[in-house]
Each structure stands twice: as C-alpha cells, then as structure tokens.
Design an enzyme around this catalytic site. Structure first.
Site, PDB file in Angstrom:
ATOM      1  NE  ARG A 127      -2.398   1.258   3.647  1.00 51.59           N
ATOM      2  CZ  ARG A 127      -3.088   1.056   4.764  1.00 51.59           C
ATOM      3  NH1 ARG A 127      -4.310   0.594   4.722  1.00 51.59           N
ATOM      4  NH2 ARG A 127      -2.557   1.302   5.939  1.00 51.59           N
ATOM      5  NE  ARG A 133      -2.563   5.370   5.261  1.00 47.34           N
ATOM      6  CZ  ARG A 133      -3.434   4.782   6.068  1.00 47.34           C
ATOM      7  NH1 ARG A 133      -4.510   4.221   5.569  1.00 47.34           N
ATOM      8  NH2 ARG A 133      -3.239   4.755   7.365  1.00 47.34           N
ATOM      9  NE  ARG A 144      -0.900   3.176  10.867  1.00 46.35           N
ATOM     10  CZ  ARG A 144      -1.038   2.934   9.559  1.00 46.35           C
ATOM     11  NH1 ARG A 144       0.007   3.018   8.757  1.00 46.35           N
ATOM     12  NH2 ARG A 144      -2.204   2.600   9.082  1.00 46.35           N
TER      13      ARG A 144
END
Ligand code: AMP
Length: 187
Positions: A127, A133, A144
């Site tokens: 991703r 991102r 995270r």
C-alpha cells in the site's frame, strides 16, 4: 444496520468498509480518511493531527470523539452506518456508547477481520508503494501495530462479551472476503 469494522493495520478494513456500506446503502465513516482529508487540505484539524498520524500515534480522544459525535448527528446516518477505525480505545467505546444512547440506537454487530502478521506487513508495504500514505513507512507501521495491540485489540474481547463480535477470515481477494462478511452478517 449499525456496524463497526475492526482489525489491525493492513487488515483491509477500509476496502471492505466501502464495499459493505455500499451494499447496505449506509454511509461508511472512516476517522482515518477524515483526518487524511483534513491534512491534505491543511485545515485547522489537519494541522492538529498531521504530526500525530505521521508518528503512528492516536489522535487525542477528545478530538476524535467530537468528530464522530458531529458525524453521527447527521441525517444520512438515520438508517445506519459503518464505522471504520473508531472506536480505537476503551475511552472511545464509552463515548460511543453515550452518543448512541443519546440517539436512542444500538449497534447491531462488530466485524473483526482476522489476518496473520506476515500478511499484514506485506500488505502495508504494498500500500505504501501504491498510495504513498505518509504513515506507511517501516517505523510508523511498527508503532501502529504496537498501538493497536495495546489500545485497540482489547476492544475485541469487550464486544465479544457483549455478543456483538462477528469474526471473519480476512485472507483472500476483496470479493472473497466480502462474500464471507455478508454471509456472516446474515447469520
Ligand atoms: P486508519 O486509516 O484507520 O489506519 O487511521 C490512520 C491514523 O489516523 C491512525 O494511525 C491515527 O493516527 C489516526 N486515527 C484514526 N482513527 C482514530 C481514532 N479512532 N482515534 C485516534 N486516532 C485515530
């Protein structure tokens, strides 16, 4: 339908949330997406949350809860909603309980996507390449996961105890996982 979708970073919550919400004709409300929109548009909220998100930390509950309270007060949620990425802490669960009680509604189910650790990391790195991102770099990803394990995972037990948890295998194509979710919700 009033639902939550939960799972560790990279479990595919956002992707599934969109498909499910569309299928049920309800709004999908993603706190992460709302924050990213505000960061991209350099709003006041965006300025508050941008550094926090880049570190992989949680935005303060007060900020997040106000946002959700406002969003769930809007009329398009009258027939239901799917929350993606909220609640993430026990305090946020308490706040959500209060908000729902004040609206005189209850949750119907809490979807939990189950994906093994190796697949999660691989998906997030992919991703990072595709979406770019800001919080998809190695250090932030690690943080995270830590935050998820410490703050958010305990919520699964809580919702299981309330009889709301619906666990679904999150491995496979978007269509395969979606079919499993729809079947599990119908049950
Ligand atoms: P997500 O897109 O759900 O992975 O969220 C991306 C980031 O937004 C998170 O790592 C947090 O920094 C922030 N965030 C999203 N939802 C919440 C929440 N419910 N509470 C606190 N921070 C949040």
């Amino acid at each position: 339908m009033r639902m939550l979708i939960m799972g560790p970073p990279g479990a595919g919550k956002g992707t599934q949330a969109k498909v499910i919400a569309e299928g049920f004709g309800i709004p999908e409300i993603s706190t992460g997406a709302i924050f990213r929109y505000n960061v991209a548009n350099q709003t006041e909220l965006g300025k508050i949350v941008s550094a926090i998100m880049e570190k992989g930390e949680l935005v303060p509950d007060s900020v997040t809860v106000d946002l959700i309270k406002d969003r769930l007060g809007q009329p398009d949620t009258d027939n239901g909603f799917l929350l993606d990425g909220f609640p993430r802490t026990l305090a946020q669960v308490d706040s959500l309980d209060e908000i729902l009680a004040s609206l005189d509604v209850e949750l119907d189910c809490v979807l939990s996507l189950i994906v093994d650790g190796e697949t999660l990391v691989a998906r997030m790195l992919k991703r990072a390449e595709i979406e770019g991102r800001a919080d998809d770099n190695e250090e932030t990803i690690r943080r995270r996961f830590e935050v998820y394990n410490a703050e958010t995972e305990p919520l699964l037990t809580l919702y299981r105890d309330r009889g709301l948890l619906v666990e679904v295998d999150g491995l496979g194509t978007v269509e395969e996982v979606n079919a499993r979710i729809v079947a599990a919700i119908k049950k």
